[in-house]
Design a protein around this motif. Structure first.
Motif, PDB file in Angstrom:
ATOM      1  N   ILE A  26     -22.989   9.057  25.586  1.00 14.70           N
ATOM      2  CA  ILE A  26     -24.292   9.499  26.045  1.00 14.70           C
ATOM      3  C   ILE A  26     -25.461   8.798  25.346  1.00 14.70           C
ATOM      4  O   ILE A  26     -26.562   8.728  25.876  1.00 14.70           O
ATOM      5  CB  ILE A  26     -24.417  11.038  25.896  1.00 14.70           C
ATOM      6  CG1 ILE A  26     -25.627  11.550  26.681  1.00 14.70           C
ATOM      7  CG2 ILE A  26     -24.468  11.442  24.422  1.00 14.70           C
ATOM      8  CD1 ILE A  26     -25.683  13.046  26.795  1.00 14.70           C
ATOM      9  N   ASP A  27     -25.238   8.268  24.159  1.00 15.22           N
ATOM     10  CA  ASP A  27     -26.338   7.607  23.442  1.00 15.22           C
ATOM     11  C   ASP A  27     -26.422   6.114  23.742  1.00 15.22           C
ATOM     12  O   ASP A  27     -27.083   5.364  23.023  1.00 15.22           O
ATOM     13  CB  ASP A  27     -26.207   7.832  21.930  1.00 15.22           C
ATOM     14  CG  ASP A  27     -24.871   7.354  21.371  1.00 15.22           C
ATOM     15  OD1 ASP A  27     -23.974   7.011  22.167  1.00 15.22           O
ATOM     16  OD2 ASP A  27     -24.726   7.332  20.136  1.00 15.22           O
ATOM     17  N   SER A  33     -28.912   3.037  18.988  1.00 18.28           N
ATOM     18  CA  SER A  33     -27.491   3.198  19.303  1.00 18.28           C
ATOM     19  C   SER A  33     -27.076   2.383  20.527  1.00 18.28           C
ATOM     20  O   SER A  33     -25.911   2.389  20.903  1.00 18.28           O
ATOM     21  CB  SER A  33     -27.177   4.671  19.565  1.00 18.28           C
ATOM     22  OG  SER A  33     -27.466   5.469  18.443  1.00 18.28           O
ATOM     23  N   ASN A  34     -28.031   1.703  21.137  1.00 22.89           N
ATOM     24  CA  ASN A  34     -27.760   1.074  22.434  1.00 22.89           C
ATOM     25  C   ASN A  34     -27.079  -0.291  22.347  1.00 22.89           C
ATOM     26  O   ASN A  34     -26.893  -0.950  23.366  1.00 22.89           O
ATOM     27  CB  ASN A  34     -29.060   0.958  23.246  1.00 22.89           C
ATOM     28  CG  ASN A  34     -30.153   0.209  22.489  1.00 22.89           C
ATOM     29  OD1 ASN A  34     -30.015  -0.062  21.298  1.00 22.89           O
ATOM     30  ND2 ASN A  34     -31.234  -0.115  23.181  1.00 22.89           N
ATOM     31  N   GLN A  35     -26.689  -0.723  21.160  1.00 20.96           N
ATOM     32  CA  GLN A  35     -25.977  -2.001  21.035  1.00 20.96           C
ATOM     33  C   GLN A  35     -24.520  -1.827  20.629  1.00 20.96           C
ATOM     34  O   GLN A  35     -23.817  -2.808  20.435  1.00 20.96           O
ATOM     35  CB  GLN A  35     -26.690  -2.897  20.006  1.00 20.96           C
ATOM     36  CG  GLN A  35     -28.068  -3.368  20.445  1.00 20.96           C
ATOM     37  CD  GLN A  35     -28.700  -4.252  19.370  1.00 20.96           C
ATOM     38  OE1 GLN A  35     -29.051  -3.788  18.294  1.00 20.96           O
ATOM     39  NE2 GLN A  35     -28.817  -5.525  19.659  1.00 20.96           N
ATOM     40  N   LYS A  36     -24.071  -0.597  20.547  1.00 18.28           N
ATOM     41  CA  LYS A  36     -22.700  -0.381  20.086  1.00 18.28           C
ATOM     42  C   LYS A  36     -21.700  -0.667  21.206  1.00 18.28           C
ATOM     43  O   LYS A  36     -22.001  -0.533  22.396  1.00 18.28           O
ATOM     44  CB  LYS A  36     -22.531   1.041  19.557  1.00 18.28           C
ATOM     45  CG  LYS A  36     -22.658   2.131  20.600  1.00 18.28           C
ATOM     46  CD  LYS A  36     -22.404   3.498  19.983  1.00 18.28           C
ATOM     47  CE  LYS A  36     -22.476   4.588  21.034  1.00 18.28           C
ATOM     48  NZ  LYS A  36     -22.131   5.904  20.518  1.00 18.28           N
ATOM     49  N   LEU A  74     -26.458   2.640  15.070  1.00 14.77           N
ATOM     50  CA  LEU A  74     -25.962   3.977  14.747  1.00 14.77           C
ATOM     51  C   LEU A  74     -25.035   4.501  15.828  1.00 14.77           C
ATOM     52  O   LEU A  74     -25.247   4.254  17.017  1.00 14.77           O
ATOM     53  CB  LEU A  74     -27.125   4.960  14.606  1.00 14.77           C
ATOM     54  CG  LEU A  74     -28.013   4.900  13.365  1.00 14.77           C
ATOM     55  CD1 LEU A  74     -29.284   5.691  13.628  1.00 14.77           C
ATOM     56  CD2 LEU A  74     -27.283   5.473  12.163  1.00 14.77           C
ATOM     57  N   ASN A  75     -24.030   5.272  15.419  1.00 16.94           N
ATOM     58  CA  ASN A  75     -23.271   6.108  16.332  1.00 16.94           C
ATOM     59  C   ASN A  75     -23.750   7.530  16.098  1.00 16.94           C
ATOM     60  O   ASN A  75     -23.705   8.025  14.981  1.00 16.94           O
ATOM     61  CB  ASN A  75     -21.768   5.979  16.070  1.00 16.94           C
ATOM     62  CG  ASN A  75     -20.945   6.671  17.131  1.00 16.94           C
ATOM     63  OD1 ASN A  75     -20.964   7.892  17.234  1.00 16.94           O
ATOM     64  ND2 ASN A  75     -20.218   5.904  17.910  1.00 16.94           N
ATOM     65  N   SER A  76     -24.184   8.194  17.151  1.00 15.42           N
ATOM     66  CA  SER A  76     -24.902   9.461  17.017  1.00 15.42           C
ATOM     67  C   SER A  76     -24.006  10.622  16.603  1.00 15.42           C
ATOM     68  O   SER A  76     -22.780  10.565  16.729  1.00 15.42           O
ATOM     69  CB  SER A  76     -25.592   9.798  18.337  1.00 15.42           C
ATOM     70  OG  SER A  76     -26.503   8.787  18.699  1.00 15.42           O
ATOM     71  N   LEU A  77     -24.632  11.686  16.110  1.00 16.75           N
ATOM     72  CA  LEU A  77     -23.929  12.844  15.567  1.00 16.75           C
ATOM     73  C   LEU A  77     -23.111  13.566  16.641  1.00 16.75           C
ATOM     74  O   LEU A  77     -23.634  13.954  17.690  1.00 16.75           O
ATOM     75  CB  LEU A  77     -24.925  13.808  14.938  1.00 16.75           C
ATOM     76  CG  LEU A  77     -25.560  13.318  13.623  1.00 16.75           C
ATOM     77  CD1 LEU A  77     -26.809  14.114  13.301  1.00 16.75           C
ATOM     78  CD2 LEU A  77     -24.544  13.410  12.487  1.00 16.75           C
ATOM     79  N   HIS A  78     -21.832  13.748  16.339  1.00 15.54           N
ATOM     80  CA  HIS A  78     -20.906  14.406  17.248  1.00 15.54           C
ATOM     81  C   HIS A  78     -19.781  15.023  16.431  1.00 15.54           C
ATOM     82  O   HIS A  78     -19.690  14.817  15.226  1.00 15.54           O
ATOM     83  CB  HIS A  78     -20.326  13.392  18.243  1.00 15.54           C
ATOM     84  CG  HIS A  78     -19.478  12.343  17.581  1.00 15.54           C
ATOM     85  ND1 HIS A  78     -20.015  11.271  16.879  1.00 15.54           N
ATOM     86  CD2 HIS A  78     -18.128  12.207  17.479  1.00 15.54           C
ATOM     87  CE1 HIS A  78     -19.026  10.526  16.396  1.00 15.54           C
ATOM     88  NE2 HIS A  78     -17.864  11.075  16.740  1.00 15.54           N
ATOM     89  N   PHE A 121     -20.347  17.859  12.288  1.00 15.95           N
ATOM     90  CA  PHE A 121     -21.016  16.762  12.984  1.00 15.95           C
ATOM     91  C   PHE A 121     -20.980  15.536  12.085  1.00 15.95           C
ATOM     92  O   PHE A 121     -21.248  15.620  10.885  1.00 15.95           O
ATOM     93  CB  PHE A 121     -22.457  17.142  13.333  1.00 15.95           C
ATOM     94  CG  PHE A 121     -22.540  18.158  14.433  1.00 15.95           C
ATOM     95  CD1 PHE A 121     -22.269  17.799  15.745  1.00 15.95           C
ATOM     96  CD2 PHE A 121     -22.860  19.474  14.165  1.00 15.95           C
ATOM     97  CE1 PHE A 121     -22.322  18.728  16.775  1.00 15.95           C
ATOM     98  CE2 PHE A 121     -22.921  20.419  15.188  1.00 15.95           C
ATOM     99  CZ  PHE A 121     -22.647  20.043  16.491  1.00 15.95           C
ATOM    100  N   ARG A 122     -20.665  14.385  12.711  1.00 18.86           N
ATOM    101  CA  ARG A 122     -20.581  13.138  11.951  1.00 18.86           C
ATOM    102  C   ARG A 122     -21.147  11.987  12.770  1.00 18.86           C
ATOM    103  O   ARG A 122     -21.183  12.025  14.003  1.00 18.86           O
ATOM    104  CB  ARG A 122     -19.132  12.845  11.549  1.00 18.86           C
ATOM    105  CG  ARG A 122     -18.208  12.268  12.636  1.00 18.86           C
ATOM    106  CD  ARG A 122     -17.828  13.236  13.751  1.00 18.86           C
ATOM    107  NE  ARG A 122     -17.212  14.438  13.241  1.00 18.86           N
ATOM    108  CZ  ARG A 122     -15.894  14.540  13.029  1.00 18.86           C
ATOM    109  NH1 ARG A 122     -15.093  13.550  13.354  1.00 18.86           N
ATOM    110  NH2 ARG A 122     -15.396  15.667  12.580  1.00 18.86           N
ATOM    111  N   GLY A 123     -21.594  10.969  12.035  1.00 20.01           N
ATOM    112  CA  GLY A 123     -22.062   9.739  12.654  1.00 20.01           C
ATOM    113  C   GLY A 123     -21.780   8.602  11.706  1.00 20.01           C
ATOM    114  O   GLY A 123     -21.351   8.799  10.567  1.00 20.01           O
ATOM    115  N   PHE A 124     -22.014   7.383  12.162  1.00 20.57           N
ATOM    116  CA  PHE A 124     -21.792   6.235  11.286  1.00 20.57           C
ATOM    117  C   PHE A 124     -22.698   5.081  11.690  1.00 20.57           C
ATOM    118  O   PHE A 124     -23.166   4.996  12.827  1.00 20.57           O
ATOM    119  CB  PHE A 124     -20.315   5.807  11.293  1.00 20.57           C
ATOM    120  CG  PHE A 124     -19.661   5.782  12.651  1.00 20.57           C
ATOM    121  CD1 PHE A 124     -19.737   4.673  13.481  1.00 20.57           C
ATOM    122  CD2 PHE A 124     -18.942   6.881  13.084  1.00 20.57           C
ATOM    123  CE1 PHE A 124     -19.119   4.652  14.717  1.00 20.57           C
ATOM    124  CE2 PHE A 124     -18.307   6.880  14.325  1.00 20.57           C
ATOM    125  CZ  PHE A 124     -18.397   5.757  15.142  1.00 20.57           C
TER     126      PHE A 124
END
Length: 323
Positions: A26-27, A33-36, A74-78, A121-124
């Motif tokens: 979704i991100d 986050s749009n380059q992952k 970034l990878n968003s919180l999930h 919740f985690r992100g990286f």
């Protein structure tokens, strides 16, 4: 049992052949986050996009995937309902957790591994200077049934044109898509639901859920280092076990297992031998070994050599466990 070289090659996903999806979650349109890029290597994973390419669809009780990101992406919180394990194949990565990502963080270098506790919740973020890759193991054939996003991630995504349906599928309003008739938007977690997601301190996460590569290399000098398992360095029963192998911890004598095994090469080139032939695995390659196939694995050249081996167990996939 035996396999032909062609049959074995079909069970190997080469790093250079990985097919990315840039709209998996979704991100995907959210700035930062749009380059992952997301990769689904073994099993369907938790992608929310129909564009995701699945390299090997059969699952051995868990899924194998990867995430590739340029610096500062970034990878968003999930969160997940089953295990989410990462090891760093390349780059330098910051893992963070908590409702707003500020409960704690840890930096992982190449080869380091983290078994992120379920229910937080985690992100990286790639904090290195070049494109980086982390390899992932997700518990369960269905990888826990999908991703649960922090509410602000869903709200931010809507501002950039992406809507997540309650069916777990993404719809891009900028591309003219809309929710199908009868499908409602994914509901946001309520405040009463959010309080059930713990804010674990660093003192709880780092000692029990993080293992450093060079420590594992030392432990694997004369036998496989048990990384994740009921009696391993990181104690857990997520439906699989993880070991690190080096040139000092392998045997040239073929052996088989009654469980599925996945070989994930970290460093060096490895010769895989079985009754039907031989193959060479390179860093970033993933190989799915079926039950009852006798094989041997050994470095094919001098220098640093390491690989992670993931083996299915009879334990059900579920919440993080520690005895």
């Amino acid at each position: 049992m035996t396999l032909s070289p062609e049959q074995m090659e079909a069970r190997i996903v080469r790093y250079g052949d990985l097919k990315p999806c840039r709209s998996a979650f979704i991100d995907a349109h959210t700035p930062g986050s749009n380059q992952k890029e997301n990769f689904t290597i073994v099993g369907g994973g938790v992608s929310e996009s129909a564009d995701q390419h699945v390299h090997i669809s059969d699952t051995p009780g868990f899924n194998i995937g990867a995430a590739g990101q340029p610096p500062k992406c970034l990878n968003s919180l999930h969160t997940h309902r089953t295990a989410e394990v990462f090891f760093v194949l390349s780059g330098r990565w910051r893992f963070f957790w908590g409702r707003f990502g500020d409960a704690g963080e840890v930096v992982l270098e190449e080869g380091d591994i983290i078994n992120i506790p379920t229910g937080i919740f985690r992100g990286f973020e790639n904090i290195g200077t070049d494109y980086g890759m982390i390899m992932a193991i997700l518990g369960g054939d269905d990888a826990g049934g999908g991703v649960v996003w922090a509410p602000q991630v869903i709200e931010d995504a809507k501002e950039h044109g992406l809507v997540l349906g309650e069916n777990g599928k993404l719809y891009d309003t900028k591309a003219g898509q809309s929710l199908p008739e009868g499908v409602q938007p994914m509901p946001l977690l309520t405040e009463s639901e959010l309080v059930q997601y713990p804010e674990l301190p660093v003192s709880e996460v780092v000692p029990h859920y993080v293992a450093r590569y060079w420590d594992l290399m030392a432990l694997a000098s004369s036998g496989p280092a048990k990384v994740i398992g009921e009696n391993a360095l990181l104690r857990d029963k997520p439906g699989f076990e993880v070991e690190l192998l080096t040139r000092g911890s392998v045997s040239t004598q073929p052996a088989s297992s009654d469980q599925h095994e996945i070989l994930m090469v970290m460093r060096g080139h490895w010769k895989l031998s079985w009754q039907g032939g031989t193959k060479v695995l390179a860093p970033g390659d993933t190989c799915a070994i079926p039950p009852q196939l006798a094989y041997a694995i050994e470095p094919s050249m001098s220098g640093e050599a390491s690989l992670y081996r993931v083996r299915s167990t009879d334990d059900p996939a579920g919440p993080t466990w520690q005895g």
